[in-house]
Enzyme design. Structure first.
Site, PDB file in Angstrom:
ATOM      1  CB  SER A  93      36.994  39.041  38.121  1.00 50.96           C
ATOM      2  OG  SER A  93      37.276  38.712  39.338  1.00 50.96           O
ATOM      3  CG  HIS A 206      34.226  35.455  41.143  1.00 50.12           C
ATOM      4  ND1 HIS A 206      34.446  37.218  42.132  1.00 50.12           N
ATOM      5  CD2 HIS A 206      35.223  35.592  40.358  1.00 50.12           C
ATOM      6  CE1 HIS A 206      35.151  37.298  40.627  1.00 50.12           C
ATOM      7  NE2 HIS A 206      35.730  36.619  39.693  1.00 50.12           N
TER       8      HIS A 206
END
Length: 428
Positions: A93, A206
């Site tokens: 990420s 996400h």
């Protein structure tokens, strides 16, 4: 030195009070990196990292630049002081932006401002209390995805969305979305034996709920100048290296709404034969996610691992798999003058196969090539010289060339003062 390996950078959630403080006292380059970060952001980021309070450090727009700054500081120690160079980099990420920064695609000050803005956009995308996330341990990501799809499909207006947000390993999947939908999915998965842990996060990362942030972040990214990468960076969305910088902005923006696929990164790493990795950043979360077998992972933030990496970098005779392979090549090149099949099997074929198997094992495990491994290869060479009937002059010439080729002060197990004599019994 560490053999062919990758570097990994963790994402948000790895922050903690005190992160980087001891390191900045030990390394001037860490202290200067933090001062650079303070200047770029116009605030004392280092004070928040070292002293807290944790409530402030956990704020998304603070946590993200803090984690990136420490990752870059550790990378500078790793590369500039220890002299290591990875064959690839990847990040989980947020960590992907740290990886791109260390590879040279994004300038450090620019990256700090970029991730602070990323944090602000992510925080503002979903109203407080609307979203949630949970870690699901046990079932495969496919099973988790199926449950999420069933729950989301049951609400036509899109007000109860839950999706897979992170595939961390074969045993752990993270889900994200509206709080009620995440709760329902958690209950269903728990009923089927999963261990579900709610995550203390400020927004449903996400997931489709981040779409407004992704749109704005794409706009921000379009204005960021990008440079050439010094080594490949593997995307945690696709599990493939960036072909060129033109792909970066799109992938980073998509990363706010699409899932992280960490096993895909590990699969690519395995495909290029890199059986070791170094985690650079606070904590050891990526090390703990690594598969138990087949991958050796060192975490900079682990005292024992840090000591090992520093010590290995200071070795004057740094052995490598290439040295072992060169010994195998020499053994093959020596002309054979012995046609006794039994002697050849015992003195050439058998020890040669042993070194071949050793090289294969070291590549698979990422284990550091040690003196004992080099001794085995040289023992094999001595046996080959002797069995094939090589002259003393050829032996001396080939060993001297091997030593010079790898910049070694000596060859372990080879008595230097006997290099011009018969080599019988010269192994120590």
């Amino acid at each position: 030195m560490l053999n062919k390996h990758a570097i990994w950078f963790p994402g948000q959630g790895s922050q903690r009070t005190g992160m980087g403080k001891a390191l900045s006292e030990q390394h001037a380059i860490v202290k200067s990196t933090m001062e650079e970060a303070n200047e770029a952001l116009g605030m004392r980021l280092d004070s928040l990292m070292y002293e807290g309070p944790m409530t402030e450090l956990t704020r998304t727009e603070i946590a993200q630049p803090a984690i990136l700054a420490l990752g870059v500081a550790m990378y500078r120690v790793y590369s500039q002081e220890w002299g290591y160079l990875p064959v690839m980099a990847a990040g989980h990420s947020l960590g992907e932006i740290t990886a791109l920064t260390c590879a040279g695609a994004i300038a450090f000050p620019e990256a700090l401002r970029l991730v602070r803005r990323r944090g602000e956009l992510m925080q503002g995308a979903a109203a407080a209390g609307v979203g949630a996330m949970a870690a699901v341990n046990g079932p495969s990501s496919d099973v988790v995805a199926k449950v999420c799809l069933e729950i989301s499909a049951g609400c036509a207006d899109g007000s109860r969305i839950v999706v897979v947000s992170n595939i961390n390993s074969e045993q752990q999947t993270v889900i994200s979305g509206h709080k009620e939908a995440v709760h329902e999915a958690s209950e269903k998965l728990s009923a089927h034996g999963a261990a579900v842990i709610p995550l203390q996060v400020s927004a449903p990362f996400h997931s489709p709920l981040m779409a407004p942030a992704a749109e704005q972040f794409a706009e921000v990214l379009s204005r960021v100048p990008l440079g050439k990468m010094d080594f490949p960076v593997v995307s945690s969305l696709t599990g493939l290296p960036y072909g060129d910088t033109a792909e970066i902005a799109g992938n980073l923006a998509r990363g706010l709404t699409e899932p992280v696929n960490w096993p895909a990164v590990l699969a690519f790493q395995k495909s290029i034969g890199a059986a070791a990795a170094v985690e650079l950043g606070p904590g050891t979360v990526l090390k703990r996610l690594a598969p138990v077998n087949g991958l050796r992972v060192f975490a900079f933030d682990d005292m024992e691992d840090e000591a090992y990496l520093a010590a290995a970098s200071r070795r004057t005779d740094a052995y490598s798999i290439e040295l072992l392979n060169r010994c195998l090549a020499i053994a093959t090149c020596v002309r054979n003058r012995n046609w006794n099949a039994a002697e050849y099997e015992q003195g050439v074929a058998f020890p040669y196969r042993g070194v071949q198997q050793l090289v294969e094992r070291l590549r698979e495990t990422g284990e550091q090539v040690a003196e004992a491994h080099v001794r085995q290869a040289l023992t094999m060479l001595e046996s080959v010289f002797r069995t094939k009937g090589a002259s003393a002059e050829e032996r001396v010439r080939r060993l001297a060339r091997l030593q010079g080729e790898f910049g070694l002060r000596g060859l372990p197990g080879i008595a230097a003062d006997r290099s011009d004599r018969s080599y019988a019994g010269s192994l120590l």
